[in-house]
Design an enzyme around this catalytic site. Structure first.
Site, PDB file in Angstrom:
ATOM      1  N   THR A  73       1.051  -1.119  -0.069  1.00 43.54           N
ATOM      2  CA  THR A  73       0.369   0.313   0.090  1.00 43.54           C
ATOM      3  C   THR A  73       0.826   1.418  -0.089  1.00 43.54           C
ATOM      4  OG1 THR A  73      -2.076  -1.173   0.667  1.00 43.54           O
ATOM      5  CG2 THR A  73      -1.407   0.799   0.894  1.00 43.54           C
ATOM      6  N   ASN A 152      -5.435  -9.664  -8.162  1.00 44.62           N
ATOM      7  CA  ASN A 152      -5.547 -10.911  -6.970  1.00 44.62           C
ATOM      8  C   ASN A 152      -7.009 -11.237  -6.728  1.00 44.62           C
ATOM      9  OD1 ASN A 152      -6.204  -7.250  -5.887  1.00 44.62           O
ATOM     10  ND2 ASN A 152      -7.311  -8.227  -4.711  1.00 44.62           N
ATOM     11  N   GLN A 180       0.821  -9.172  -6.526  1.00 47.96           N
ATOM     12  CA  GLN A 180       0.639 -10.427  -6.650  1.00 47.96           C
ATOM     13  C   GLN A 180       1.415 -11.509  -7.555  1.00 47.96           C
ATOM     14  OE1 GLN A 180      -1.489 -11.661  -5.176  1.00 47.96           O
ATOM     15  NE2 GLN A 180      -1.976 -10.325  -3.621  1.00 47.96           N
ATOM     16  N   GLY A 201       6.112  -7.887   0.898  1.00 48.65           N
ATOM     17  CA  GLY A 201       6.709  -8.671   0.637  1.00 48.65           C
ATOM     18  C   GLY A 201       6.289 -10.349   1.616  1.00 48.65           C
ATOM     19  N   HIS A 202       4.699  -9.955   2.110  1.00 48.26           N
ATOM     20  CA  HIS A 202       4.177 -10.841   2.865  1.00 48.26           C
ATOM     21  C   HIS A 202       2.979 -11.685   1.850  1.00 48.26           C
ATOM     22  CE1 HIS A 202      -0.121  -9.171   3.317  1.00 48.26           C
ATOM     23  NE2 HIS A 202       1.067  -8.185   3.205  1.00 48.26           N
ATOM     24  N   THR A 238      13.406   5.009  10.420  1.00 43.47           N
ATOM     25  CA  THR A 238      14.552   3.892   9.827  1.00 43.47           C
ATOM     26  C   THR A 238      14.017   2.431   9.423  1.00 43.47           C
ATOM     27  OG1 THR A 238      15.083   4.961  12.081  1.00 43.47           O
ATOM     28  CG2 THR A 238      15.782   2.368  12.067  1.00 43.47           C
ATOM     29  N   CYS A 326     -17.256  -8.121   2.976  1.00 40.06           N
ATOM     30  CA  CYS A 326     -18.636  -7.519   3.890  1.00 40.06           C
ATOM     31  C   CYS A 326     -17.779  -5.941   4.270  1.00 40.06           C
ATOM     32  CB  CYS A 326     -18.670  -8.234   5.250  1.00 40.06           C
ATOM     33  SG  CYS A 326     -19.429  -9.429   6.473  1.00 40.06           S
TER      34      CYS A 326
HETATM   35  N1  PLP Z   1      -2.102  -4.980  -3.463  1.00 41.99           N
HETATM   36  C1  PLP Z   1      -2.215  -6.250  -4.908  1.00 41.99           C
HETATM   37  C2  PLP Z   1      -2.809  -6.721  -5.715  1.00 41.99           C
HETATM   38  C3  PLP Z   1      -2.465  -6.797  -3.375  1.00 41.99           C
HETATM   39  O1  PLP Z   1      -3.062  -7.668  -3.163  1.00 41.99           O
HETATM   40  C4  PLP Z   1      -2.374  -6.818  -2.009  1.00 41.99           C
HETATM   41  C5  PLP Z   1      -2.796  -7.400  -0.464  1.00 41.99           C
HETATM   42  O2  PLP Z   1      -3.963  -7.793  -1.023  1.00 41.99           O
HETATM   43  C6  PLP Z   1      -1.773  -4.831  -1.799  1.00 41.99           C
HETATM   44  C7  PLP Z   1      -1.593  -3.779  -2.659  1.00 41.99           C
HETATM   45  C8  PLP Z   1      -1.630  -4.664  -0.440  1.00 41.99           C
HETATM   46  O3  PLP Z   1      -0.313  -4.541  -0.209  1.00 41.99           O
HETATM   47  P1  PLP Z   1      -0.159  -5.025   1.716  1.00 41.99           P
HETATM   48  O4  PLP Z   1      -0.753  -5.423   2.498  1.00 41.99           O
HETATM   49  O5  PLP Z   1       1.294  -5.153   1.954  1.00 41.99           O
HETATM   50  O6  PLP Z   1      -0.374  -2.879   2.295  1.00 41.99           O
END
Ligand code: PLP
Length: 402
Positions: A73, A152, A180, A201-202, A238, A326
């Site tokens: 984000t 996504n 993605q 990263g996640h 930082t 939701c």
């Molecule tokens: N953009 C896309 C296409 C995503 O699927 C996501 C998370 O689901 C994001 C942005 C947001 O990423 P983050 O959770 O690292 O802010």
């Protein structure tokens, strides 16, 4: 009980090798990478190693093109706001109707509160961008295009190279939200027209709370966070050192596993999809089927509610996502499914299964075995379903006068 984690587009498990690489940087090597002494030097070197690994994963020319951020984000916001600040005379933005809220909500805010004109490019029933509408929106009034690499929800991959080249012809900066895509499909930023690219990263087995923005050398840039001189003055604060080091290791591993992602993971996804579709009538897959991420499938089960499916799947240890948002108590189908004009009775019963390199045949077998009876059970309770299959909704609900 067998379990199956099929929600990797929401988040992935931190790879044990990633965790192992990170751990010393919480304790022995705790220095601030900006410090001049040896404590800082140790972490600083490792941070630069991580930058190099992300550079390799992206196929970028220089490691200085990688700016670490806190998440996808933040990378998206940095890219869009930077372009607007760098080209203040241009007051228009182009994006798509199926972006993640990280981009859409920001664009809506800029439209409503900052007076920008935003072009939301529609998609067709397969989720493909309407190219004629895109071409029409391009002009020298546009500061930035932000269109995602891959969706996504459906996994649909957009022709971002073509889009970027078209934008370039009008002198427009091109950003892509590749959150993605990174780690799932090969990228080559060296030979690309894309100016900025976001990753998180996640989504690739690194921890939450770390991301990166690729910024092509020579691209006009204005920082989002101002303050210290970290990240060459392009992102103050930082650094999340351990997270970044984890992202570096995750990038290295993603490159190693890339071939598997596109063979093994794809095979598992295809088997899951076929196994469900062949047993469940009135079900179909959403998206641009030949142009999808190898790990994602969005399946609509007509005449039932996605939330109920998720609940029953969860009871048998299966984690997936629904295509509903939701919000405020109403279960509206997601903006992506609505934009694709998926019929209401199908959009409501849409489930996203997203796999990863950790997914196994046993998990896929479990999902194939458990899903069809759950769908059948819910359909028996559905007002849209009769003894012999779906009933005409109008007939079912029109008042009967004896
Ligand atoms: N953009 C896309 C296409 C995503 O699927 C996501 C998370 O689901 C994001 C942005 C947001 O990423 P983050 O959770 O690292 O802010």
């Amino acid at each position: 009980m067998t379990t199956a984690y099929m929600d990797n587009n929401a988040t992935t498990r931190v790879d044990p090798l990633v965790l192992e690489t990170m751990l010393p940087y919480f304790s022995e090597h705790f220095g601030n990478p900006s410090s001049m002494h040896s404590f800082g030097g140790d972490t600083g070197k490792r941070l630069e190693w991580a930058r190099g690994e992300v550079q390799k994963l992206l196929g970028a020319e220089h490691d200085s093109e990688v700016i670490f951020t806190s998440c996808g984000t933040e990378s998206d916001a940095t890219a869009i706001l930077s372009a607007l600040a760098a080209f203040p005379e241009r007051r228009e933005i182009i994006t798509s109707v199926v972006e993640h809220p990280a981009v859409l909500t920001l664009c809506e805010h800029l439209e409503r509160h900052e007076g920008y004109t935003v072009h939301y490019i529609p998609v067709d029933k397969e989720g493909r961008l309407q190219m004629d509408r895109y071409a029409e929106a391009l002009s020298d009034r546009v500061a930035v295009v932000s269109i995602m690499f891959a969706n996504n929800e459906t996994g649909t991959i957009f022709p971002v190279e073509t889009l970027a080249r078209m934008a370039k012809e009008k002198g427009i900066l091109f950003h892509t939200d590749a959150v993605q895509a990174v780690g799932k499909i090969p990228l080559n930023m060296r030979d690309s027209a894309i100016d900025m690219l976001s990753l998180s990263g996640h989504k690739l087995h690194a921890p939450k709370g770390v991301g990166a923005l690729y910024l092509r050398r020579g691209t006009r840039f204005r920082p989002f966070l101002r303050g210290g001189h970290q990240e060459r003055g392009r992102r103050a604060g930082t650094e999340n050192t351990t997270g970044i080091i984890g992202l570096g290791k995750a990038a290295e591993l993603a490159l190693e596993h890339m071939a598997w992602e596109n063979s093994g993971v794809r095979r598992l996804r295809d088997r899951l999809e076929a196994g469900i579709l062949e047993q469940v009538p009135y079900s179909f897959v959403n998206g641009d089927l030949p142009n999808r991420l190898p790990n994602t499938t969005s399946i609509s089960f007509e005449y039932i509610e996605g939330e109920a499916i998720l609940l029953l799947l969860s009871r048998v240890g299966i984690a997936a996502s629904s295509g509903s948002a939701c919000t405020s108590g109403s279960l509206e189908p997601s903006h992506v499914l609505r934009a694709m004009d998926i019929p209401y009775t199908a959009a409501h019963g849409t489930i996203r299964f997203s796999l990863s390199r950790e997914s196994t045949d046993a998990e896929v077998d479990w999902v194939i075995a458990q899903t069809p009876p759950i769908i059948a059970q819910l359909r028996r309770l559905s007002p849209y379903w009769g003894a012999n299959g779906p009933i005409d909704a109008e007939k079912a609900f029109s008042p009967v006068y004896a």
